[in-house]
Design an enzyme around this catalytic site. Structure first.
Site, PDB file in Angstrom:
ATOM      1  N   PRO A  83      21.160 -39.287  -0.449  1.00  0.00           N
ATOM      2  CA  PRO A  83      19.808 -39.992   0.014  1.00  0.00           C
ATOM      3  C   PRO A  83      18.585 -39.318  -0.606  1.00  0.00           C
ATOM      4  O   PRO A  83      17.691 -39.807  -0.383  1.00  0.00           O
ATOM      5  CB  PRO A  83      19.775 -39.868   1.624  1.00  0.00           C
ATOM      6  N   GLU A 110      27.428 -33.812   7.001  1.00  0.00           N
ATOM      7  CA  GLU A 110      26.098 -33.441   6.591  1.00  0.00           C
ATOM      8  C   GLU A 110      25.589 -33.531   5.077  1.00  0.00           C
ATOM      9  O   GLU A 110      24.727 -33.279   4.485  1.00  0.00           O
ATOM     10  CB  GLU A 110      25.632 -32.111   7.202  1.00  0.00           C
ATOM     11  N   ARG A 148      30.269 -53.923 -14.395  1.00  0.00           N
ATOM     12  CA  ARG A 148      29.949 -55.138 -14.773  1.00  0.00           C
ATOM     13  C   ARG A 148      29.382 -55.134 -16.102  1.00  0.00           C
ATOM     14  O   ARG A 148      29.018 -56.226 -16.764  1.00  0.00           O
ATOM     15  CB  ARG A 148      29.435 -56.104 -13.679  1.00  0.00           C
ATOM     16  N   ASP A 162      20.549 -61.617 -15.467  1.00  0.00           N
ATOM     17  CA  ASP A 162      20.226 -61.399 -14.308  1.00  0.00           C
ATOM     18  C   ASP A 162      19.032 -60.708 -13.868  1.00  0.00           C
ATOM     19  O   ASP A 162      18.477 -60.084 -14.874  1.00  0.00           O
ATOM     20  CB  ASP A 162      21.586 -60.432 -13.739  1.00  0.00           C
TER      21      ASP A 162
HETATM   22  N1  SAM Z   1      22.237 -34.672   5.701  1.00  0.00           N
HETATM   23  C1  SAM Z   1      21.904 -35.591   4.623  1.00  0.00           C
HETATM   24  C2  SAM Z   1      20.596 -35.767   4.407  1.00  0.00           C
HETATM   25  O1  SAM Z   1      19.723 -35.961   5.436  1.00  0.00           O
HETATM   26  O2  SAM Z   1      20.152 -35.643   3.305  1.00  0.00           O
HETATM   27  C3  SAM Z   1      22.746 -36.812   4.772  1.00  0.00           C
HETATM   28  C4  SAM Z   1      24.183 -36.926   4.899  1.00  0.00           C
HETATM   29  S1  SAM Z   1      24.804 -38.592   5.247  1.00  0.00           S
HETATM   30  C5  SAM Z   1      25.245 -38.749   6.729  1.00  0.00           C
HETATM   31  C6  SAM Z   1      26.725 -38.144   4.328  1.00  0.00           C
HETATM   32  C7  SAM Z   1      26.804 -38.383   3.166  1.00  0.00           C
HETATM   33  O3  SAM Z   1      26.517 -39.898   2.857  1.00  0.00           O
HETATM   34  C8  SAM Z   1      25.981 -38.037   2.157  1.00  0.00           C
HETATM   35  O4  SAM Z   1      26.452 -36.588   1.562  1.00  0.00           O
HETATM   36  C9  SAM Z   1      25.695 -38.745   0.785  1.00  0.00           C
HETATM   37  O5  SAM Z   1      27.076 -38.703   0.141  1.00  0.00           O
HETATM   38  C10 SAM Z   1      26.059 -40.219   1.469  1.00  0.00           C
HETATM   39  N2  SAM Z   1      25.043 -40.836   1.658  1.00  0.00           N
HETATM   40  C11 SAM Z   1      24.098 -41.329   2.877  1.00  0.00           C
HETATM   41  N3  SAM Z   1      23.049 -42.109   2.470  1.00  0.00           N
HETATM   42  C12 SAM Z   1      23.135 -42.404   1.254  1.00  0.00           C
HETATM   43  C13 SAM Z   1      22.214 -43.011   0.470  1.00  0.00           C
HETATM   44  N4  SAM Z   1      21.103 -43.541   0.845  1.00  0.00           N
HETATM   45  N5  SAM Z   1      22.454 -42.977  -1.018  1.00  0.00           N
HETATM   46  C14 SAM Z   1      23.769 -42.329  -1.437  1.00  0.00           C
HETATM   47  N6  SAM Z   1      24.492 -41.557  -0.655  1.00  0.00           N
HETATM   48  C15 SAM Z   1      24.175 -41.529   0.701  1.00  0.00           C
END
Ligand code: SAM
Length: 242
Positions: A83, A110, A148, A162
Site C-alpha cells: 500500500p 505486517e 491482457r 479501453d
Molecule cells: N503494514 C503494512 C502497511 O501499513 O503499509 C500493511 C500490510 S498488509 C496488511 C499485508 C500485505 O498486503 C502487504 O505486505 C502487501 O503485500 C499487501 N497489500 C495490502 N494492501 C495493499 C495495496 N493497497 N496494494 C498492494 N498491496 C497491498
C-alpha cells in the site's frame, strides 16, 4: 512473458490461472504464470515463513531468508505489492508488458522484512489507498492487467479503446436487442454508418471523461477533432443546465 508470483497462499491463484482469458493466454503460450510457494524456501522444521517484529508490537513479519533464496533463481524486475508503493495504472501496465520476466511478491501480515525491499525489490506497487490482508489480490490485479496487453491475448483494437489506454474513458456499450422494455439503443449504432459511429464513440468517450475525470483531459493533448467535439459537448452541457 513469464510472471513469477511469490506467495504464502498459492491456492488463492487456482481460479486466476484456470479461468477465462488468463487461462487461455497461458494455454496458447502468451504467458507463463509461475506460482511459487514461499514455504518451499523455508527449511526449518516448521517451515516458518514469518516471525515477530524486532522492537515488539503486533503482527508478524515475513522472514527475509525464504524470499532472498526464492529470488536467487529468478531474473527480471522484482515488484513488491505494497500500500506504500506507487499507485498502479495502465501506463505502468503498458511498460511492464514489455518485460520478458517479472516477479511479484505478495506480502502478508505486517509485510515483508525491509531488507528484502531495500536489496531485492525494483518497484513497490499499490493498487489503491486501502489496506488488504495480503498481496495476493494485488498480484492478480497487476498480472491480469499486464497479461491482457500481451500480443494476441485480446484483440488490439479492443484494449486500445479501453478506458485509460488513449488517455480517455471508454464510450458506452450496447448489445442486442435494439429495444428492451421500451429502452432503445442510440440510433447511430444501428445506422451502419461506421464513420458516424466512430465519431459518436469518440464524442461519448470525451464526454464521459470530461464529466467524470477532467484530470485526464487536462493531461492529454487534444487533436483538432477532439477539440471541436469537446466544444460541442460543453455547449450541450450548458444548454442542459439552463
Ligand atoms: N503494514 C503494512 C502497511 O501499513 O503499509 C500493511 C500490510 S498488509 C496488511 C499485508 C500485505 O498486503 C502487504 O505486505 C502487501 O503485500 C499487501 N497489500 C495490502 N494492501 C495493499 C495495496 N493497497 N496494494 C498492494 N498491496 C497491498
Amino acid at each position: 512473458m513469464k510472471i513469477n508470483i511469490l506467495t504464502l497462499f498459492p491456492k488463492m491463484f487456482e481460479g486466476f490461472v484456470s479461468e477465462s482469458i488468463i487461462s487461455r493466454a497461458i494455454k496458447f503460450g502468451a504467458v507463463e504464470v509461475n506460482i511459487i510457494d514461499i514455504r518451499d524456501y523455508c527449511f526449518d522444521k516448521h517451515k516458518q515463513a514469518d516471525d515477530m517484529p524486532f522492537g515488539g508490537g503486533n503482527g508478524m513479519v515475513m522472514k527475509p531468508e525464504p524470499l532472498f533464496l526464492a529470488l536467487e533463481n529468478l531474473s527480471g524486475k522484482v515488484i513488491y505489492t505494497s500500500p506504500q508503493g506507487k499507485t498502479f495504472n495502465q501506463e505502468i501496465a503498458k511498460e511492464l508488458a514489455k518485460e520478458e520476466e517479472l516477479t511479484i511478491i505478495a506480502g502478508h501480515y505486517e509485510g515483508i522484512d525491509e531488507r528484502v525491499v531495500e536489496n531485492k525489490v525494483d518497484m513497490e506497487l499499490s493498487i489503491g489507498d486501502f489496506v488488504l490482508t495480503g498481496g495476493e489480490l494485488p498480484a492478480m490485479v497487476i498480472s491480469d492487467t499486464i497479461i491482457r496487453l500481451l500480443p494476441d491475448v485480446i484483440k488490439k483494437d479492443s484494449y486500445e479503446n479501453d478506458s485509460f489506454y488513449n488517455g480517455f474513458l471508454d464510450y458506452p456499450h450496447y448489445t442486442r436487442p435494439a429495444e428492451y422494455k421500451g429502452l432503445r439503443v442510440p440510433d447511430v449504432l444501428i445506422s451502419g454508418n461506421h464513420k458516424k459511429i466512430d465519431e459518436w464513440r469518440l464524442k461519448e468517450s470525451l464526454k464521459r471523461t470530461y464529466l467524470r475525470r477532467r484530470d485526464l483531459i487536462e493531461k492529454r493533448e487534444l487533436t483538432k477533432l477532439e477539440k471541436k467535439l469537446l466544444e460541442e459537448i460543453k455547449e450541450e452541457i450548458k444548454k442542459e443546465e439552463v
